[in-house]
Design an enzyme around this catalytic site. Structure first.
Site, PDB file in Angstrom:
ATOM      1  N   ASP A 162     -99.790  34.437  -0.197  1.00 51.26           N
ATOM      2  CA  ASP A 162     -99.629  35.089  -1.495  1.00 51.26           C
ATOM      3  C   ASP A 162    -101.018  35.578  -1.901  1.00 51.26           C
ATOM      4  O   ASP A 162    -101.875  34.771  -2.260  1.00 51.26           O
ATOM      5  CB  ASP A 162     -99.064  34.078  -2.508  1.00 51.26           C
ATOM      6  CG  ASP A 162     -99.078  34.621  -3.935  1.00 51.26           C
ATOM      7  OD1 ASP A 162     -99.384  35.813  -4.135  1.00 51.26           O
ATOM      8  OD2 ASP A 162     -98.775  33.833  -4.854  1.00 51.26           O
TER       9      ASP A 162
ATOM     10  N   LYS B 123    -106.921  43.045  -6.624  1.00 45.95           N
ATOM     11  CA  LYS B 123    -105.545  43.437  -6.304  1.00 45.95           C
ATOM     12  C   LYS B 123    -105.077  44.627  -7.143  1.00 45.95           C
ATOM     13  O   LYS B 123    -104.205  45.378  -6.745  1.00 45.95           O
ATOM     14  CB  LYS B 123    -104.652  42.216  -6.555  1.00 45.95           C
ATOM     15  CG  LYS B 123    -103.225  42.400  -6.132  1.00 45.95           C
ATOM     16  CD  LYS B 123    -102.491  41.096  -6.254  1.00 45.95           C
ATOM     17  CE  LYS B 123    -101.014  41.264  -5.978  1.00 45.95           C
ATOM     18  NZ  LYS B 123    -100.311  39.997  -6.059  1.00 45.95           N
TER      19      LYS B 123
ATOM     20  N   GLU C  22     -93.072  40.517  -3.458  1.00 37.23           N
ATOM     21  CA  GLU C  22     -93.172  39.214  -4.134  1.00 37.23           C
ATOM     22  C   GLU C  22     -91.838  38.707  -4.691  1.00 37.23           C
ATOM     23  O   GLU C  22     -91.506  37.535  -4.498  1.00 37.23           O
ATOM     24  CB  GLU C  22     -94.250  39.276  -5.215  1.00 37.23           C
ATOM     25  CG  GLU C  22     -95.638  39.280  -4.601  1.00 37.23           C
ATOM     26  CD  GLU C  22     -96.707  39.796  -5.528  1.00 37.23           C
ATOM     27  OE1 GLU C  22     -96.384  40.114  -6.686  1.00 37.23           O
ATOM     28  OE2 GLU C  22     -97.859  39.902  -5.096  1.00 37.23           O
TER      29      GLU C  22
ATOM     30  N   ASP D 176     -91.359  37.979 -13.085  1.00 33.14           N
ATOM     31  CA  ASP D 176     -92.670  37.668 -12.510  1.00 33.14           C
ATOM     32  C   ASP D 176     -93.775  38.123 -13.460  1.00 33.14           C
ATOM     33  O   ASP D 176     -94.122  39.307 -13.508  1.00 33.14           O
ATOM     34  CB  ASP D 176     -92.771  38.377 -11.148  1.00 33.14           C
ATOM     35  CG  ASP D 176     -94.063  38.039 -10.427  1.00 33.14           C
ATOM     36  OD1 ASP D 176     -94.920  37.379 -11.025  1.00 33.14           O
ATOM     37  OD2 ASP D 176     -94.210  38.451  -9.265  1.00 33.14           O
TER      38      ASP D 176
END
Ligand code: AMP
Length: 753
Positions: A196, A258, A359, A381
């Site tokens: 992850d 990211k 994800e 999320d």
């Protein structure tokens, strides 16, 4: 910068004997009339009189000394350079010198006064033994800085003239040890880990005895902070070490990579992020966003490679075996360029990517793998940077995303922002002075806000105590405040409401209501806030599932997919296009070609004709987003097709094919049909997003104006050479025989956990 210093010694032995007084383990005093400013980074080469290199390394100017002929002993101009790096041979030579000095009774970092006898012809003065050892603060330095353990100007061998000269033209490249090329994978490892790669933290997981677990590091952490920094010794630090310097050295500490990876520098999102982060975000190769660390421009792929390398090391240490294969998760909203960038980062870290996994799908795998469920779930999320909501239909081992959506500007940092504003208001109320314009003070405030937020997930009150934030009349001012859960709930409730608006819209897009959802899975650190639980429960009319761990589910899901790759019980993953893809029209408009939530894989044909007599080239700008305005969509690239046979307008036909693969890779091909001739197309994303939009607004790039969805035959391989380097480089297929079909990809919009 690069600096070569030509010394007057002919041999290494002479150098050791005579130059030792100028050197210590920590650095060297270099005599020069042109000292570089304090803080200058140098690639340094000390050479013998014949030109052979004796000591090679890197250093930073720590102090400089102005000339003072009246002083006794006379002070020559020069600079103290602290070593930040030496190669092994140089280190050994320095060690010899230091030992010699110690044998002579001069402690390292201690001054040995030297008689000055510069000869007019520049030849060295006779050697003399130091008479005494005295402490060596660099008092004579023009810019006083704390004394490192290396020679002071006073101790320098001023009798040994040496010449400092520029070693390299232009800025030197300090070797920070950044990964520069893919690390070869000799033999694929037995183990495949799930990773992850998070905005705030990253972690690895693996399946053992049928059960997935997150791999702990030796220090007992389950996650590695996704942070990379350059420390005071000019060394790259990663993970916990980098996080430790976040407050004290924010300009040289990169977090949130990211959000930037795989993005062009000149996009509004990157510019917005740039304004918020303390480190420098700069244009890198091919216009991609990059960051500045010390003297280097570092790509986001390199930054992510360092984080992935750290995660891989943690896994190897734990498993005690080589690990070079991984399933890596990315946000559902990542476009192809972002996915390609993650693959590249993995290659730099010596990892072969077995699969890129979305994800939410990973979270659903963690929830349902092996349970043979038949359910419709919503993955909520809420991470550090963004919010994603995805509806998945689970049927045995089939995981099908049916609807997805999100907000790329909604995550934990926005919650922190609200609390920071509150603390700033308290500061002004209590002190009556504006908050200091100081990056470190602001970083401390942001850090305190986040700590308070997390603590208030567990308790009702939290004291914020920040001493020495500023000075007033020479006296330090602190910020002391008690925040309550009630208070921050009021501040962040509108943000949670926005996440529910996204959920509503994602359901509506498929004609679903909250009652159609069997389970809500909460993922992402920010979803741990009790307010999120309450509001989600109220919205869906049922409490969210407690079956998955918000921080670990994504890594565990990746590990499960990795495990399934090597086992008989495979899983089937079906995805959708998260944001519509369209082409630019004159007037800055965008026409949708493939709708959002279209199941993947998908393909669409489009027919175009020329719009001008004799037209030999045509261009097609490709965008992604839900708005009809190019300015509000993500620019993906431009398809440029040259070599059209000249003919009257409307007579030359071009078939454009859009093809979306299972991993959401977009391939755009173009084929000229009128004569059946093969033509070459160059798809270039080299021009920036803004340039492409401007062109459309000015009516250029308008070849799609006459576009129609036609019954043109599908472009077949071997017809068109279309090419564009991922990340923006246009690559012509040059002398290669036409017939190779270069596929080009782009993707869609943000963003990230
Ligand atoms: P992620 O990107 O999933 O690691 O999420 C990181 C975000 O979750 C950061 O903004 C954290 O401040 C936030 N976070 C982590 N733990 C908690 C907690 N217990 N309560 C509220 N927010 C949290």
């Amino acid at each position: 910068m690069g600096l070569a210093v030509r010394l007057s010694y002919g041999t290494l032995d002479e150098l050791v004997e005579r130059f030792a007084v100028n050197i210590s383990r920590g650095g060297v005093f270099i005599r020069t009339r042109d000292p570089k400013p304090v803080g200058t980074l140098l690639v340094l080469e000390l050479r013998l009189s014949g030109g052979e290199a004796a000591i090679r390394g890197e250093g930073v100017v720590r102090w400089i000394q102005a000339e003072d002929p009246t002083a006794h002993p006379r002070r020559a101009p020069g600079m103290g350079v602290q070593f930040t790096k030496l190669d092994d041979a140089s280190r050994a030579l320095v060690e010899r010198m230091v030992e010699l000095k110690e044998r002579r009774g001069v402690a390292p970092g201690v001054v040995a006064p030297a008689p000055i006898a510069d000869r007019p012809d520049g030849t060295p003065a006779p050697t003399r033994a130091p008479s005494a050892a005295i402490p060596a603060p660099p008092r004579a330095a023009a810019t006083p800085t704390p004394a490192p353990a290396f020679p002071s100007p006073a101790q320098a061998d001023l009798a040994a003239p040496h010449r400092a000269e520029q070693l390299l033209a232009g800025p030197a490249r300090l070797d920070l040890g950044l990964p520069a090329s893919p690390r070869p994978v000799a033999r694929p490892s037995r183990a495949i880990i799930g990773i992850d790669l998070g905005t705030s933290n990253s972690c690895a997981a693996i399946v053992k005895d049928g059960r997935p677990y997150v791999i702990p590091s030796r220090e007992g952490h389950n996650t590695v902070p996704s942070i990379v920094g350059l420390n005071a010794r000019h060394r790259i630090v990663v993970g916990h070490l980098a996080k430790a310097q976040l407050l004290t050295n924010p300009k040289a500490t990169v977090s949130g990579a990211k959000r930037l990876i795989g993005r062009a520098y000149d996009t509004p999102l990157v510019q917005e992020i740039r304004a918020k982060y303390p480190y420098a975000i700069v244009p890198g190769e091919d216009g991609a966003a990059a960051v500045r660390l010390g003297p280097e421009t570092v790509s986001l792929e390199q930054i992510s490679a360092l984080v992935l390398g750290e995660v891989r090391d943690v896994a190897q240490n734990h498993l005690r075996e080589e690990v070079n294969r991984a399933v890596i998760t990315v946000p559902a909203y990542y476009n192809e360029r972002q996915r390609a960038a993650v693959r590249e980062a993995a290659a730099l870290a010596g990892l072969r990517v077995e699969r890129i996994l979305n994800e939410p799908t990973a979270a659903a795998l963690a929830y349902a793998y092996g349970r043979h469920l038949n359910q419709r779930v919503l993955v909520y999320d809420l991470g550090g940077g963004t919010f994603d909501a995805s509806v998945l239909e689970l049927s045995d081992n089939v995981y099908e995303v049916v609807s997805t959506g999100g907000d790329t500007f909604l995550g934990g940092v926005d919650f922190d922002g609200q609390i920071v504003d509150r603390l700033l208001a308290i500061w002004e109320e209590r002190t009556g002075v504006p908050f200091p314009d100081d990056r470190v003070a602001l970083s401390r405030l942001v850090d305190a806000a986040e700590r308070a937020k997390c603590a208030l997930s567990e308790r009702a009150e939290f004291p914020v105590s920040l001493p020495y934030l500023a000075l007033r009349d020479g006296a330090p001012i602190a910020l002391e405040a008690v925040l309550t859960r009630e208070e921050i709930v009021a501040l962040v409730e509108p943000l949670v409401d926005r996440t529910l608006d996204v959920c509503r819209e994602v359901l509506l897009a498929k004609g679903l209501g909250t009652k159609d959802i069997d389970e809500v899975l909460l993922v992402g650190g920010q979803s741990r806030m009790p307010l999120v639980h309450q509001k989600v429960a109220a919205f869906f009319g049922r409490p969210p599932s407690h079956a998955v761990h918000p921080d670990e589910a994504v890594a565990l899901g990746a590990a499960l997919l990795a495990h399934s790759l090597g086992s008989a019980e495979g899983v089937v993953l079906i995805d959708v296009l998260p944001m519509s893809i369209g082409i630019g029209l004159p007037g800055g408009r965008v026409k949708t070609i493939i709708e959002r939530n279209t199941p993947l894989p998908a393909r669409k044909q489009y027919g175009l004709t020329t719009t001008r007599d004799g037209q030999t080239e045509f261009e097609l700008a490709v965008f992604q987003g839900e708005s009809g305005a190019a300015s509000e969509c993500e620019y993906l690239g431009t398809l440029r097709l040259g070599g059209l046979p000249p003919g009257p307008r409307g007579m030359v036909k071009i078939a454009v094919g859009f093809e979306l693969g299972a991993e959401c890779l977009l391939t755009v091909t173009a084929r000229e049909l009128n004569t059946g001739r093969e033509v070459q197309a160059v798809m270039s994303a080299r021009e920036g997003a803004e340039a492409a939009r401007r062109k459309l607004e000015q009516g250029g790039g308008a070849d799609a104006a006459r576009a129609q969805t036609g019954n043109f035959p599908a472009p077949g391989p071997g017809d068109v050479a279309a090419d564009a380097g991922a990340g923006g480089a246009a690559v012509s297929n040059g002398g290669r025989a036409l017939g190779g079909l270069f596929r080009k990809l782009f993707g869609r919009r943000p963003e990230a956990r």
